[in-house]
Motif scaffolding. Sequence first.
Motif, PDB file in Angstrom:
ATOM      1  N   ASP A  23      68.876  92.403   7.920  1.00  0.00           N
ATOM      2  CA  ASP A  23      67.987  91.603   7.074  1.00  0.00           C
ATOM      3  C   ASP A  23      66.618  92.276   7.001  1.00  0.00           C
ATOM      4  OD1 ASP A  23      67.067  89.623   5.495  1.00  0.00           O
ATOM      5  OD2 ASP A  23      66.823  88.139   7.088  1.00  0.00           O
TER       6      ASP A  23
ATOM      7  N   ARG B  38      79.059  84.779  13.674  1.00  0.00           N
ATOM      8  CA  ARG B  38      77.700  84.221  13.746  1.00  0.00           C
ATOM      9  C   ARG B  38      76.659  85.329  13.714  1.00  0.00           C
ATOM     10  NH1 ARG B  38      74.618  83.589  18.046  1.00  0.00           N
ATOM     11  NH2 ARG B  38      76.363  83.737  19.504  1.00  0.00           N
ATOM     12  N   LEU B  39      76.886  86.409  14.465  1.00  0.00           N
ATOM     13  CA  LEU B  39      75.939  87.523  14.464  1.00  0.00           C
ATOM     14  C   LEU B  39      75.856  88.177  13.092  1.00  0.00           C
ATOM     15  CD1 LEU B  39      76.776  89.207  17.894  1.00  0.00           C
ATOM     16  CD2 LEU B  39      74.696  87.941  17.302  1.00  0.00           C
TER      17      LEU B  39
ATOM     18  N   THR C 265      73.533  85.889  11.043  1.00  0.00           N
ATOM     19  CA  THR C 265      72.116  85.905  11.424  1.00  0.00           C
ATOM     20  C   THR C 265      71.480  87.269  11.199  1.00  0.00           C
ATOM     21  OG1 THR C 265      72.746  86.304  13.741  1.00  0.00           O
ATOM     22  CG2 THR C 265      72.365  84.016  13.075  1.00  0.00           C
ATOM     23  N   SER C 266      72.295  88.334  11.170  1.00  0.00           N
ATOM     24  CA  SER C 266      71.753  89.666  10.900  1.00  0.00           C
ATOM     25  C   SER C 266      71.555  89.911   9.408  1.00  0.00           C
ATOM     26  CB  SER C 266      72.695  90.736  11.458  1.00  0.00           C
ATOM     27  OG  SER C 266      73.870  90.818  10.663  1.00  0.00           O
TER      28      SER C 266
ATOM     29  N   GLU D  84      76.956  75.841  18.169  1.00  0.00           N
ATOM     30  CA  GLU D  84      76.329  77.073  17.699  1.00  0.00           C
ATOM     31  C   GLU D  84      75.783  76.903  16.288  1.00  0.00           C
ATOM     32  OE1 GLU D  84      78.955  80.375  18.054  1.00  0.00           O
ATOM     33  OE2 GLU D  84      78.937  80.372  20.244  1.00  0.00           O
TER      34      GLU D  84
ATOM     35  N   VAL E  50      71.885  77.514  15.094  1.00  0.00           N
ATOM     36  CA  VAL E  50      71.500  78.441  14.026  1.00  0.00           C
ATOM     37  C   VAL E  50      70.752  77.707  12.926  1.00  0.00           C
ATOM     38  CG1 VAL E  50      72.377  79.972  12.216  1.00  0.00           C
ATOM     39  CG2 VAL E  50      73.378  80.059  14.505  1.00  0.00           C
TER      40      VAL E  50
ATOM     41  N   ASP F 138      66.907  77.209  12.416  1.00  0.00           N
ATOM     42  CA  ASP F 138      66.111  78.250  11.762  1.00  0.00           C
ATOM     43  C   ASP F 138      66.119  77.969  10.254  1.00  0.00           C
ATOM     44  OD1 ASP F 138      65.211  80.628  10.511  1.00  0.00           O
ATOM     45  OD2 ASP F 138      65.981  81.868  12.150  1.00  0.00           O
TER      46      ASP F 138
ATOM     47  N   PHE G 151      68.535  79.350   7.432  1.00  0.00           N
ATOM     48  CA  PHE G 151      69.944  78.993   7.316  1.00  0.00           C
ATOM     49  C   PHE G 151      70.091  77.511   7.000  1.00  0.00           C
ATOM     50  CE2 PHE G 151      69.343  82.396  10.361  1.00  0.00           C
ATOM     51  CZ  PHE G 151      70.128  83.402   9.795  1.00  0.00           C
TER      52      PHE G 151
ATOM     53  N   ARG H  87      73.235  81.176   4.440  1.00  0.00           N
ATOM     54  CA  ARG H  87      71.843  81.578   4.392  1.00  0.00           C
ATOM     55  C   ARG H  87      71.120  80.727   3.354  1.00  0.00           C
ATOM     56  NH1 ARG H  87      70.608  85.861   7.392  1.00  0.00           N
ATOM     57  NH2 ARG H  87      68.680  86.185   6.233  1.00  0.00           N
TER      58      ARG H  87
END
Length: 525
Positions: free
Chosen positions: A24, A241-242, A245-246, A259, A263, A266, A269, A503
């Motif tokens: 990102d 998940r990674l 978020t990336s 989880e 997330v 934030d 998301f 996102r």
Amino acid sequence: MLTKTSLLAGCLALALALAGCGGDKSNSARETPKTFILARGSDAQKLDPADVDDGESVNALAQICEGLLRFKPGTLELEPWLAESFESSEDGLSHTFKLREGVQFHDGTPLTAETAAFSFRRQLDPSHPAHLATASFVYWNYLYNDIEAVEVVDPMTLRFRLKQPNATILYSLAIFPAWLISPNTPPAEIPSKPVGTGPYVFDHWEKDQAISLRRNEEYWAYPPHFDRVVLNTIPENTVRRLALTSGAVSAIDGVQPAEAETVAQDPLFKLYRGPSMNVGYLAIQTENPKFADPEIRRALAMAIDREALVKLALDGAALPASYPIPPGFLGEPKGEDPPFTYDPAAAKAILTQYPEFTQEPIVLSTLSDSRPYFPDPQRVASLIRSDWEAIGLQVEIETRDFKSHLQTLRNGDYECGLIGWIGDNGDPDNFLATFFHSRAAVKGSATNFAFYQNPKMDELLDEARRVSNTAERAKLYNAALAEWSRDLPIIPLVHAEQMVLMRAEFTGFTLSPTGNIFLGPVKAK
């Protein structure tokens, strides 16, 4: 041999490569995305809408294919779609659809009554060249076996004639087995290269990795937003998940609820969550003499702490299941005690009458991939093993990937197996006939994984489909549930919430009660 760490890193690298970015970064974050990537835990089985019954296949087809009817987004309310209008005869034996002008399949074939009829005639006629010998069509036949003929009334009018009234037929015509494919598709390519009318066009499929779609520039309903949509397979929950978020992927499903909530704190998301028509359950192979006595199955049911499953395996984002239909469905008993409750002492007492049953291990089959009803199926299996061991049973857990696990259940090659079902048309028939009708107990393609045979159950379910009166249908389904509660071929465990993490720069997404994911309306802010 790959270590778990290197495998996870490889999966994340694949997600990044498919995203066309390294994370990102500020420059890419300011650009309007041209590709939308949904990461899910399993790949599709096949892409013939008439020959699938798993959610991953359906979610791929939901971007490619459409039906005469659909459910209004977020509801179970029918509306015309490829048909602009429809009407039904008073006796319920015919349903007539006026098709929408100006629609074409992805290969340029115009939508007409004749081209629409193809998708139904290929199922009804075993001698049809597109009635593939490698396909089972069991689920299609169960939904549409009352259709006697599909008639072309005029170039843009299609009529279905039924053998007998069917209270579910219009709702079943709104779901994926009735989605249309082009009659000009080579029959051998139908399972792997579908040609529909939807917002995105099939491009290519790397098995167990990704299904890639491109924008349908001629889409009739609205302009699709993205150049490409990719359905990416990442089995590991943590890696999915990674990847989100990336910035490597746009959205994920099959996420562990705790989880997902973390997330979603934030603002980058958004978590979409809500009830879904599903049940996660334990199927028992009733043809196995070891489990033939319903009292043994009752003991197994009473030993499972479903409240603990909800709390420990689904982070509270579910309801304990008392019946094999979602709460509030037609036929659900009102004001009655559930057919079994958590009572390990009583379960142990029952098993004292079956000393030979406790002498050999129970093999509990589960899957490695997350599912909407079991985001962590191995955790569910572990908790059930602990419950059964507490009443003196020996338990061995065997784990397979989703495809292999599903085929194991369909073949009946198991003892007890964890699985679930997400309803397609909002009707109790879609659960009860799927689970318990003898016609769904065909080895190799079964959805009646328990291979439960009960002529009384068949009679009740068949009659309930013919009856249009709601009160009478409720009585019939109530009676069918009484048959189930006496025999317990499957043990309902949980009704899970559905969750999709996306996102926040994307909008236009709506959860569907059927659990299907429709990405056509999604766009970037």
